[in-house]
Design an enzyme around this catalytic site. Structure first.
Site, PDB file in Angstrom:
ATOM      1  N   GLU A  35       0.814  -1.225   0.000  1.00 26.19           N
ATOM      2  CA  GLU A  35       0.000   0.000   0.000  1.00 26.19           C
ATOM      3  C   GLU A  35       0.845   1.272   0.000  1.00 26.19           C
ATOM      4  O   GLU A  35       0.568   2.205  -0.750  1.00 26.19           O
ATOM      5  CB  GLU A  35      -0.971   0.017   1.186  1.00 26.19           C
ATOM      6  CG  GLU A  35      -2.198  -0.869   1.008  1.00 26.19           C
ATOM      7  CD  GLU A  35      -1.944  -2.323   1.372  1.00 26.19           C
ATOM      8  OE1 GLU A  35      -0.819  -2.646   1.814  1.00 26.19           O
ATOM      9  OE2 GLU A  35      -2.867  -3.148   1.200  1.00 26.19           O
ATOM     10  N   HIS A  70     -10.297  -4.872  10.114  1.00 20.65           N
ATOM     11  CA  HIS A  70     -10.871  -4.628   8.787  1.00 20.65           C
ATOM     12  C   HIS A  70     -12.126  -3.764   8.831  1.00 20.65           C
ATOM     13  O   HIS A  70     -12.866  -3.699   7.862  1.00 20.65           O
ATOM     14  CB  HIS A  70     -11.226  -5.965   8.101  1.00 20.65           C
ATOM     15  CG  HIS A  70     -10.041  -6.685   7.547  1.00 20.65           C
ATOM     16  ND1 HIS A  70      -8.900  -6.893   8.273  1.00 20.65           N
ATOM     17  CD2 HIS A  70      -9.812  -7.248   6.333  1.00 20.65           C
ATOM     18  CE1 HIS A  70      -8.035  -7.562   7.529  1.00 20.65           C
ATOM     19  NE2 HIS A  70      -8.553  -7.787   6.359  1.00 20.65           N
TER      20      HIS A  70
END
Lengths: 336, 327
Positions: B60, B129
């Site tokens: 990322e 998450h």
């Protein structure tokens, strides 16, 4: 060579002798600029952090002498040298240190964030390793557009242990991006010796994990720096891919102005001072008959004069008006 | 008018902007050959090829930063995070390099980039998450934050974001991808400005301020409340930054009561800022203290029943409305 020598943006276009003298002159400019800045810092004219490049001049000057005018350049926070070698005026650089709008980043960046768009200098970046993905992006853009320009990304040895370093290396190698990562290994990430920070004995070894070609350059030898980087860039222009160059160098000052550098011995410092990139290159040019003492003094005087002039210019520059405070947060609505 | 899903709306936005501008490209994990982890980029690789739709490794920070670097020299990347929970791995890139560049360079480098992907809790994904990142990113000057709740808003806001010359985060929601809603025909150029809230339902008794996931809850609550004789106004922010203060103030000035339904944790959350703005601007107009409906202040539990207890809901909004109406 005339008394005032413009910093040549594309040194590869200069004829042989001038090109060599130009390397010397650029190193002198950077050294004298930073000596002047160092004084000003002690007089509290400059705020924040200020990381001097003194001792490492051959790295930026040599590497950038091998670059083309339209190549992209990006570096970390020890950035004065790269911006000067890229062609920014000492006035703009010194004024940036004093935080005024005639500075190269309008006084909003400071020592660690020198930018110079006109000379394709994409900044000094102050989070260790954080600019490496940006360099991959610059190289991605030139590949996307089918250009043959390269990106030169300077980093310190401290950056090689950051996650962003590894992600940028992998992406650049995977996507064959034309970026030369030039690690200025000055042996210390602030006060921690590279041997206490990196698992590899040789910094250059890091490239192996990414199937990236690498070279080791003598970062105290401006010609060796230039020729090494030139070789890498030539290969990259023919067929885009990244390159890793470890430049072995040394900084004579502390990590930043506030660092007395007690983590190293006087003997070690003295040993490296014997390899001073400016003194050494001067001696070489003298021995080759390309320079005489008078000429050297002339160049050095000019570098000192321009540094003093830059400080005068900076001090006389006006402050950024407070009304401009919100002008640079977003592009739209801002009067750029 | 036709109906399409929120997912399809985002897909259309990217497709249209990539057709319009060759500098726009899409990168992220699984966006190309897999057609998107949530199929938002379905078909784009086929249409635009591997030069403009690129699968990245799971890096990322690497690909977010790569996008920012490319934007420095004028490309217009769309960076998809598989979820904004993973954007935290790239936090330095998103909050340092993207929004600071313009200021740090004295106005020399703007960053025309979009970071997009699902944000906020979905269903039983557990603590790592389920992050609702809007309060984090809204705290950095230089970033714009869009939070669409409907297919129409998703398309119009994403298209505007791609054309914006600044970094914009488009915070979507996994729970909304399948939701269908009315939208203009494809031939109509649908651009919705950032920083403009929309009244999703008019009312006079109370203003329910909401965005993204909480809009559907607020609308359902208003429907229920109407049957009780309470006319709730439902104000969808659509963007957190810029924040449409004007519409907020005008609505609460009319209803004199305000409930903020936010999908994040309450502490230093979006509602805290809005409640401050409301009391600062129209203290005298308020007939009751502003209330907030947010998540419980705990890391998200996996257990379904506990998760439901943590999340904002239609019922919690109705309860808050009763409170501000002193019922």
């Amino acid at each position: 060579m005339p008394a005032t020598i413009p910093v040549e943006k594309d040194a590869t276009k200069l004829p042989g002798l001038e090109r060599e003298l130009h390397l010397l002159y650029q190193m002198l400019l950077i050294r004298r600029f930073e000596e002047r800045a160092s004084q000003a810092y002690q007089q509290q004219k400059i705020g924040g952090f200020c990381h001097l490049y003194i001792g490492q001049e051959a790295v930026a000057v040599g590497a950038l002498a091998a670059a083309r005018e339209d190549d992209y350049v990006i570096t970390a926070y020890r950035d004065h040298a790269h911006v000067i070698a890229r062609g920014a005026s000492l006035n703009a650089c010194m004024t940036e240190l004093l935080g005024k709008p005639t500075g190269c980043s309008r006084g909003l960046g400071g020592s660690m964030h020198f930018f110079d768009r006109a000379n394709h200098m994409y900044g000094g970046h102050a989070i260790v390793g954080g600019h490496l993905p940006l360099a991959s992006g610059l190289a991605f853009a030139s590949k996307y557009r089918g250009e043959d320009r390269c990106t030169l990304c300077f980093l310190g040895d401290g950056a090689i242990n950051q996650g962003a370093f590894h992600e940028a290396f992998n992406l650049s190698a995977l996507w064959k991006l034309p970026v030369a990562f030039i690690c200025e290994n000055n042996l210390f990430g602030m006060g921690t010796h590279v041997a206490r920070a990196a698992s590899v004995k040789e910094v250059a070894t890091r490239a192996k994990g990414y199937d990236m070609p690498s070279m080791i350059a003598d970062g105290m030898d401006v010609r060796h720096m230039r020729d090494t980087v030139y070789t890498a860039l030539q290969a990259m222009r023919k067929k885009p891919h990244p390159f890793f160059i470890e430049a072995r160098t040394y900084r004579y000052r502390g990590h930043s102005m506030s660092d007395p550098a007690t983590y190293r011995t006087k003997e070690e410092l003295e040993k490296y001072k014997q390899e001073d990139p400016i003194a050494d290159f001067k001696a070489i040019l003298l021995s080759e008959g390309k320079l005489d003492e008078t000429k050297f003094q002339e160049l050095d005087r000019e570098a000192k004069r321009l540094s003093a002039e830059a400080m005068r210019f900076a001090e006389e520059s006006s402050e950024l008006p407070l009304e401009d405070l919100h002008k640079y947060t977003f592009v739209d609505g801002a009067d750029r | 008018m036709r109906e399409i899903s929120y997912r399809q709306a985002l897909n259309e936005a990217m497709e249209e902007e990539m057709m319009r501008d060759p500098d726009v490209f899409l990168i992220g994990e699984e966006v190309a050959e897999y057609n998107g982890a949530y199929k938002v980029s379905q078909g784009l690789l086929e249409k635009f090829g591997p030069k403009r739709v690129l699968d990245t490794p799971i890096s990322e920070a690497g690909f977010a930063g790569l996008g920012i670097g490319a934007a420095m020299v004028g490309l217009r990347p769309i960076v998809e995070f598989m979820t904004f929970s993973f954007s935290l791995v790239a936090f330095d890139q998103v909050v340092n390099n993207a929004p600071n560049m313009l200021t740090m360079s004295g106005g020399q480098f703007n960053i025309p980039i979009v970071f997009r992907g699902p944000n906020g809790p979905a269903h039983q994904l557990g603590a790592t998450h389920s992050h609702a990142t809007e309060p984090l990113y809204s705290n950095f000057p230089g970033l714009k934050v869009a939070v669409p709740a409907t297919p129409r808003d998703a398309k119009g806001l994403l298209k505007t974001a791609i054309r914006d010359d600044n970094p914009v985060l488009v915070l979507e929601s996994e729970l909304l991808y399948n939701i269908a809603g009315p939208i203009e025909d494809k031939e109509v150029e649908l651009l919705i400005p950032l920083g403009k809230a929309e009244l999703k339902r008019e009312g006079v008794d109370v203003t329910i301020i909401c965005y993204a996931q909480t809009v559907r809850m607020a609308l359902a609550a208003a429907e229920y409340l109407a049957k009780q004789g309470i006319q709730a106004e439902v104000l969808d922010l659509r963007s957190i930054k810029p924040l449409d203060r004007e519409t907020i103030i005008s609505s609460v000035s009319k209803t004199h009561r305000c409930v903020i339904a936010e999908q994040n944790k309450p502490f230093c959350g979006i509602g805290a800022e809005i409640a401050f703005q409301v009391q600062r601007e129209i203290f005298d107009e308020l007939d009751a203290p502003v209330l907030r409906v947010a998540q419980e202040e705990v890391p998200m539990p996996y257990n379904e029943r506990l998760e439901a207890a943590v999340l904002p809901s239609q019922e919690k909004i109705i309860e808050a409305v009763y409170q501000v109406c002193y019922l």
